[in-house]
Design a protein around this motif. Sequence first.
Motif, short mmCIF file in Angstrom:
data_model
loop_
_atom_site.label_atom_id
_atom_site.label_comp_id
_atom_site.label_asym_id
_atom_site.label_seq_id
_atom_site.Cartn_x
_atom_site.Cartn_y
_atom_site.Cartn_z
N PRO A 9 0.83 -1.20 0.00
CA PRO A 9 0.00 0.00 0.00
C PRO A 9 0.86 1.25 0.00
N ILE A 10 0.39 2.29 -0.65
CA ILE A 10 1.15 3.53 -0.79
C ILE A 10 0.87 4.47 0.38
N MET A 11 1.92 5.10 0.86
CA MET A 11 1.86 6.04 2.00
C MET A 11 1.06 5.47 3.16
N PRO A 12 1.43 4.30 3.65
CA PRO A 12 0.65 3.67 4.71
C PRO A 12 0.62 4.46 6.01
N GLU A 13 1.77 4.92 6.47
CA GLU A 13 1.81 5.64 7.75
C GLU A 13 1.13 7.00 7.64
N VAL A 299 2.80 13.37 0.05
CA VAL A 299 3.47 12.59 -1.00
C VAL A 299 4.42 11.59 -0.34
N ALA A 300 4.77 10.57 -1.08
CA ALA A 300 5.66 9.54 -0.55
C ALA A 300 7.06 10.09 -0.33
N GLY A 301 7.70 9.60 0.72
CA GLY A 301 9.07 10.00 1.00
C GLY A 301 10.06 9.33 0.07
N GLU A 302 11.31 9.77 0.15
CA GLU A 302 12.34 9.27 -0.75
C GLU A 302 12.54 7.77 -0.61
N VAL A 303 12.52 7.26 0.61
CA VAL A 303 12.73 5.83 0.83
C VAL A 303 11.60 5.03 0.18
N GLU A 304 10.37 5.47 0.36
CA GLU A 304 9.24 4.74 -0.23
C GLU A 304 9.28 4.83 -1.74
N ARG A 305 9.65 5.97 -2.29
CA ARG A 305 9.70 6.10 -3.76
C ARG A 305 10.72 5.15 -4.35
N ARG A 307 11.67 2.28 -2.90
CA ARG A 307 11.20 0.91 -2.64
C ARG A 307 10.00 0.55 -3.50
N ASN A 308 9.14 1.52 -3.75
CA ASN A 308 7.89 1.28 -4.48
C ASN A 308 7.72 2.38 -5.53
N PRO A 309 8.24 2.19 -6.74
CA PRO A 309 8.18 3.23 -7.77
C PRO A 309 6.76 3.71 -8.07
N ARG A 310 5.75 2.88 -7.82
CA ARG A 310 4.37 3.29 -8.11
C ARG A 310 3.88 4.40 -7.19
N SER A 311 4.64 4.66 -6.12
CA SER A 311 4.24 5.71 -5.19
C SER A 311 4.67 7.10 -5.65
N ARG A 312 5.50 7.17 -6.68
CA ARG A 312 6.13 8.45 -7.04
C ARG A 312 5.12 9.51 -7.47
N SER A 313 4.06 9.10 -8.11
CA SER A 313 3.09 10.08 -8.61
C SER A 313 1.89 10.26 -7.69
N ALA A 314 1.87 9.58 -6.55
CA ALA A 314 0.71 9.61 -5.66
C ALA A 314 0.63 10.92 -4.87
N LYS A 315 -0.59 11.44 -4.75
CA LYS A 315 -0.87 12.62 -3.92
C LYS A 315 -2.10 12.32 -3.08
N LEU A 316 -1.96 12.49 -1.78
CA LEU A 316 -3.06 12.22 -0.85
C LEU A 316 -3.56 13.52 -0.25
N ARG A 317 -4.83 13.81 -0.47
CA ARG A 317 -5.48 14.98 0.12
C ARG A 317 -6.56 14.49 1.08
N VAL A 318 -6.68 15.15 2.22
CA VAL A 318 -7.65 14.76 3.24
C VAL A 318 -8.41 15.99 3.71
#
Length: 327
Positions: A9-13, A299-305, A307-318
């Motif tokens: 899962p992307i940006m879990p924390e 957005v995903a941090g450098e470590v996650e990007r 580890r999981n290239p699919r996270s690079r374009s993800a943006k989470l708004r709440v």
Amino acid sequence: MGEALGHIPIMPEETLELLAPAAGETYADLTAGLGGHASAVASRLGGGGRVVLCDLDPGNLRRAEAAVRRALRPEEPEAADVVAYHGSFVGLPDRMIGQGVRADCVLADLGFASNQVDDPARGLSFRSDGPLDMRLDPTSGATAAELVASLPEDRLAKIIFEYGEERASRRVARRIVEARAREPITTTKQLADIARAAVGPPRAPRRPGVKVIDSATRTFQALRIAVNDELGALEALLGSIRESVERIARGQEQRSWLHAGARVGIMSFHSLEDRLVKRAFAGLAEDGLGERVTRKPAVAGEVERERNPRSRSAKLRVVRVGDPRYN
């Protein structure tokens, strides 16, 4: 947050922190995927809590439900309840209202589960050749091959330009029409080759370290959006959120699928989606109907990007909606 069946899962924390699920609350996962986000949120809900899962893909919905139930250890009496609905999240609010269920935290992850992207039979990627399908719900609707075979050239060009933001959309549409006159376009390789020939070789990125984008990418994105009516579904969801918040403001919370103070998160993966979400959430805040938890998207941090290239374009708004403090 754990992995479900190899899916990361992307940006879990960040998701847990921003949605802030609490014991006894109801969590609605509008795009359950393989259950990665839902499994972690469910463990925070405890007895009296409820997990509502929804997904277009019936196979993944079953996998997500199984993953969440494993995470909850159902032999424990304090585990949350789990309910699963197959279908588009567009219809979920009415189903929840009809059953008197209201959510305290909501997530719509608009990306795809890894098994969908990696399965050539789904036709979502051109990395491996497969049938030109692209449906997220493989049980209904027209395939990409059917759209490519039937739409007139000007309509194809409009889709590729508006949904793919492809500047060479007219050339791509013309090449598609010319190719289908010779033989049916039924595979991802055929379409990718046509798009590449029309667009030409990809441009070198201006900044070092930026990935080169395949010339077929924008055409594939456009057709996938059209096949699944992704932007129409997102607009309907955003409209439903606003309608529910307005009902809460009028004292009609029983006619809403959201509780007052619900945290609603939407994770987008391209600018077309993110613009819609940004505008809708800002409108709620401006009208005194909620508060943006994220003024800028997470957005995903450098470590996650890495580890999981699919996270690079993800943006989470709440956004926190319908809270009486903001009415």
